[in-house]
Design a protein around this motif. Structure first.
Motif, PDB file in Angstrom:
ATOM      1  N   LEU A  58       0.861  -1.184   0.000  1.00 16.81           N
ATOM      2  CA  LEU A  58       0.000   0.000   0.000  1.00 16.81           C
ATOM      3  C   LEU A  58       0.893   1.228   0.000  1.00 16.81           C
ATOM      4  O   LEU A  58       1.841   1.305   0.789  1.00 16.81           O
ATOM      5  N   ILE A  59       0.613   2.177  -0.876  1.00 17.19           N
ATOM      6  CA  ILE A  59       1.438   3.375  -0.992  1.00 17.19           C
ATOM      7  C   ILE A  59       0.587   4.617  -0.788  1.00 17.19           C
ATOM      8  O   ILE A  59      -0.465   4.780  -1.412  1.00 17.19           O
ATOM      9  N   VAL A  60       1.044   5.485   0.099  1.00 18.46           N
ATOM     10  CA  VAL A  60       0.506   6.839   0.253  1.00 18.46           C
ATOM     11  C   VAL A  60       1.434   7.745  -0.546  1.00 18.46           C
ATOM     12  O   VAL A  60       2.609   7.886  -0.205  1.00 18.46           O
ATOM     13  N   PRO A  61       0.972   8.346  -1.643  1.00 13.37           N
ATOM     14  CA  PRO A  61       1.891   9.045  -2.548  1.00 13.37           C
ATOM     15  C   PRO A  61       2.337  10.414  -2.029  1.00 13.37           C
ATOM     16  O   PRO A  61       1.850  10.894  -1.011  1.00 13.37           O
ATOM     17  N   HIS A  62       3.253  10.994  -2.771  1.00 11.33           N
ATOM     18  CA  HIS A  62       3.760  12.374  -2.680  1.00 11.33           C
ATOM     19  C   HIS A  62       4.944  12.495  -1.714  1.00 11.33           C
ATOM     20  O   HIS A  62       4.881  12.066  -0.562  1.00 11.33           O
ATOM     21  N   SER A  63       5.967  13.161  -2.200  1.00  8.73           N
ATOM     22  CA  SER A  63       7.177  13.367  -1.412  1.00  8.73           C
ATOM     23  C   SER A  63       7.243  14.730  -0.736  1.00  8.73           C
ATOM     24  O   SER A  63       7.990  14.897   0.219  1.00  8.73           O
ATOM     25  N   ASP A  64       6.491  15.706  -1.242  1.00  6.25           N
ATOM     26  CA  ASP A  64       6.559  17.069  -0.703  1.00  6.25           C
ATOM     27  C   ASP A  64       5.364  17.365   0.184  1.00  6.25           C
ATOM     28  O   ASP A  64       4.252  16.886  -0.067  1.00  6.25           O
ATOM     29  N   GLY A  65       5.590  18.206   1.193  1.00  8.46           N
ATOM     30  CA  GLY A  65       4.484  18.609   2.051  1.00  8.46           C
ATOM     31  C   GLY A  65       4.928  19.626   3.079  1.00  8.46           C
ATOM     32  O   GLY A  65       6.121  19.961   3.182  1.00  8.46           O
ATOM     33  N   SER A  66       3.965  20.109   3.841  1.00  7.08           N
ATOM     34  CA  SER A  66       4.263  21.072   4.897  1.00  7.08           C
ATOM     35  C   SER A  66       3.253  20.910   6.013  1.00  7.08           C
ATOM     36  O   SER A  66       2.135  20.414   5.800  1.00  7.08           O
ATOM     37  N   GLY A  67       3.643  21.333   7.216  1.00  9.89           N
ATOM     38  CA  GLY A  67       2.741  21.234   8.345  1.00  9.89           C
ATOM     39  C   GLY A  67       3.440  21.623   9.633  1.00  9.89           C
ATOM     40  O   GLY A  67       4.408  22.402   9.616  1.00  9.89           O
ATOM     41  N   VAL A  68       2.995  21.050  10.738  1.00 10.74           N
ATOM     42  CA  VAL A  68       3.496  21.396  12.071  1.00 10.74           C
ATOM     43  C   VAL A  68       3.849  20.106  12.809  1.00 10.74           C
ATOM     44  O   VAL A  68       3.061  19.146  12.812  1.00 10.74           O
ATOM     45  N   ILE A  69       5.015  20.070  13.415  1.00 11.65           N
ATOM     46  CA  ILE A  69       5.426  18.886  14.167  1.00 11.65           C
ATOM     47  C   ILE A  69       4.508  18.712  15.385  1.00 11.65           C
ATOM     48  O   ILE A  69       4.316  19.640  16.180  1.00 11.65           O
ATOM     49  N   SER A  70       3.950  17.513  15.505  1.00  9.16           N
ATOM     50  CA  SER A  70       3.010  17.232  16.588  1.00  9.16           C
ATOM     51  C   SER A  70       3.589  16.326  17.661  1.00  9.16           C
ATOM     52  O   SER A  70       3.070  16.273  18.781  1.00  9.16           O
ATOM     53  N   ALA A  71       4.659  15.595  17.350  1.00  6.89           N
ATOM     54  CA  ALA A  71       5.279  14.705  18.336  1.00  6.89           C
ATOM     55  C   ALA A  71       6.695  14.385  17.880  1.00  6.89           C
ATOM     56  O   ALA A  71       7.009  14.428  16.683  1.00  6.89           O
ATOM     57  N   VAL A  72       7.552  14.072  18.851  1.00  5.18           N
ATOM     58  CA  VAL A  72       8.942  13.718  18.534  1.00  5.18           C
ATOM     59  C   VAL A  72       9.299  12.425  19.239  1.00  5.18           C
ATOM     60  O   VAL A  72       8.762  12.087  20.297  1.00  5.18           O
ATOM     61  N   GLY A  73      10.241  11.682  18.632  1.00  6.91           N
ATOM     62  CA  GLY A  73      10.733  10.461  19.234  1.00  6.91           C
ATOM     63  C   GLY A  73      11.954  10.709  20.089  1.00  6.91           C
ATOM     64  O   GLY A  73      12.451  11.834  20.206  1.00  6.91           O
ATOM     65  N   ASP A  74      12.473   9.648  20.684  1.00  2.11           N
ATOM     66  CA  ASP A  74      13.673   9.742  21.522  1.00  2.11           C
ATOM     67  C   ASP A  74      14.830  10.313  20.713  1.00  2.11           C
ATOM     68  O   ASP A  74      15.030   9.965  19.540  1.00  2.11           O
ATOM     69  N   GLY A  75      15.581  11.202  21.345  1.00  2.00           N
ATOM     70  CA  GLY A  75      16.740  11.787  20.701  1.00  2.00           C
ATOM     71  C   GLY A  75      16.457  13.050  19.907  1.00  2.00           C
ATOM     72  O   GLY A  75      17.380  13.656  19.367  1.00  2.00           O
ATOM     73  N   VAL A  76      15.190  13.442  19.818  1.00  2.00           N
ATOM     74  CA  VAL A  76      14.820  14.666  19.101  1.00  2.00           C
ATOM     75  C   VAL A  76      14.414  15.720  20.125  1.00  2.00           C
ATOM     76  O   VAL A  76      13.635  15.441  21.045  1.00  2.00           O
ATOM     77  N   ASP A  77      14.920  16.923  19.965  1.00  2.00           N
ATOM     78  CA  ASP A  77      14.641  18.025  20.884  1.00  2.00           C
ATOM     79  C   ASP A  77      13.132  18.254  20.984  1.00  2.00           C
ATOM     80  O   ASP A  77      12.451  18.490  19.984  1.00  2.00           O
ATOM     81  N   SER A  78      12.598  18.205  22.198  1.00  2.00           N
ATOM     82  CA  SER A  78      11.156  18.351  22.402  1.00  2.00           C
ATOM     83  C   SER A  78      10.649  19.734  22.021  1.00  2.00           C
ATOM     84  O   SER A  78       9.448  19.916  21.789  1.00  2.00           O
ATOM     85  N   THR A  79      11.560  20.718  21.929  1.00  2.17           N
ATOM     86  CA  THR A  79      11.117  22.061  21.545  1.00  2.17           C
ATOM     87  C   THR A  79      10.692  22.115  20.074  1.00  2.17           C
ATOM     88  O   THR A  79      10.127  23.121  19.642  1.00  2.17           O
ATOM     89  N   ARG A  80      10.941  21.056  19.328  1.00  2.00           N
ATOM     90  CA  ARG A  80      10.502  21.035  17.934  1.00  2.00           C
ATOM     91  C   ARG A  80       8.987  20.854  17.819  1.00  2.00           C
ATOM     92  O   ARG A  80       8.420  21.131  16.759  1.00  2.00           O
ATOM     93  N   VAL A  81       8.333  20.385  18.858  1.00  2.00           N
ATOM     94  CA  VAL A  81       6.874  20.264  18.817  1.00  2.00           C
ATOM     95  C   VAL A  81       6.266  21.652  18.606  1.00  2.00           C
ATOM     96  O   VAL A  81       6.611  22.614  19.292  1.00  2.00           O
TER      97      VAL A  81
END
Length: 330
Positions: A62-85
């Motif tokens: 199953l493929i969800v197409p398109h490589s480009d996009g924009s939006g707002v970071i809603s969650a981060v995983g371990d090792g990613v600065d939480s201020t990016r939310v």
């Protein structure tokens, strides 16, 4: 989350379907982005249609197409600065060698693929920066600064060409673009110093005439095969042809002698495969130009998520005057 996907190749209206699916939580080093817009590019359309040579079925179930996009970071995983939310971002390589792209309300991917969007840029602009923006920045600046040079940009009215004209002019180059009809006006509005008809039988002679006999050091090329004879005639010794397309002639015959005796570099650009330093250079150039409000990314049409097939069909028809976006929130 809501998404558009396909599980087989075929016409957009037949194979693209809207579905619901659970959102993926970010793993170590990843972020989840609540998307606003998804950009539709010719490569997305060709991939869905099964138009790539030697590919007989989709690479994933199953493929969800398109490589480009924009939006707002809603969650981060371990090792990613939480201020990016909460950070506004744009996406590159969203669906490159992975099944789930940006035609969805959410995407989870490595954090470096969600790039902070400059404050001066809209989310609509952000959805055009991945493939068109990075390609334009690399083909113009991939060999270094261009101030004082003359750059020839074939297809200056196209999505990439239009951005390349703006970036080259911003970078201090004299810009010769090729286009015709309304596209010629579009090139002039973007900042081209000279616009020539790409179909002119004496195009090479016209190019040399407007440069007072001086050869061109860098050529940005959308139709490599069709234009190689012209380019070989006008390029300077040790010049570069930065080619990102050759749809009209995918198996071109090269005039090796003229290219050899000018020691021409042919730089074939596939934006998905830029090295990290190359990509960062293109990102830095784009962001600086955006911050200085030196470039604009016009939008032709915005479709709802349910009308993603219509967006694909619009890209397939060609002749666009701006980006085709999907508003994934509608």
């Amino acid at each position: 989350m809501r998404l558009v996907s396909y599980d087989r190749f075929g016409p957009a209206a037949e194979v693209l379907a809207v579905r619901d699916a659970p959102a993926q939580r970010p793993g170590p080093g990843e972020v989840s982005v609540e998307l606003a817009f998804s950009g539709v590019n010719p490569s997305d359309v060709k991939a869905r249609a099964g138009a790539r040579p030697g590919v007989t079925k989709p690479p994933f179930p199953l493929i969800v197409p398109h490589s480009d996009g924009s939006g707002v970071i809603s969650a981060v995983g371990d090792g990613v600065d939480s201020t990016r939310v909460g950070q506004r971002v744009w996406i590159w390589n969203g669906q490159w060698q992975r099944p789930f792209g940006t035609a969805a309300t959410h995407i989870t991917l490595p954090s470096e693929q969600a790039v902070p969007l400059p404050d001066t840029a809209s989310l609509e602009t952000g959805a055009s920066l991945g493939i068109p923006g990075l390609t334009a920045a690399h083909v113009v600046f991939g060999g270094g600064a261009v101030r004082g040079q003359t750059i020839l940009i074939h297809g200056g009215a196209g999505t990439v060409g239009h951005l390349a004209v703006q970036l080259a002019r911003w970078g201090g180059a004299r810009v010769i673009a090729t286009a015709r009809g309304a596209g010629a006006d579009r090139c002039r509005e973007a900042g081209a110093d000279v616009v020539l008809d790409y179909a002119a039988p004496d195009l090479a002679e016209q190019i040399i005439a407007v440069t007072d006999g001086r050869a061109i050091s860098r050529i940005v090329e959308v139709e490599f095969g069709r234009n190689i004879e012209t380019n070989a005639a006008v390029i300077a010794p040790n010049g570069t042809i930065a080619a990102y397309g050759s749809a009209a002639q995918m198996s071109p015959v090269l005039p090796f002698g003229p290219l050899l005796f000018k020691a021409v570099t042919i730089d074939i650009v596939l934006i998905y495969l830029l090295s990290p330093p190359q990509r960062q250079g293109a990102i830095s150039a784009l962001h600086k130009a955006l911050t200085e409000q030196a470039i604009s990314c016009p939008v032709q049409s915005v479709f709802s998520l349910a009308d993603t097939a219509l967006a694909h069909e619009t890209v397939e028809r060609g002749g666009r005057t701006g980006a085709i976006l999907v508003d994934v929130t509608s």
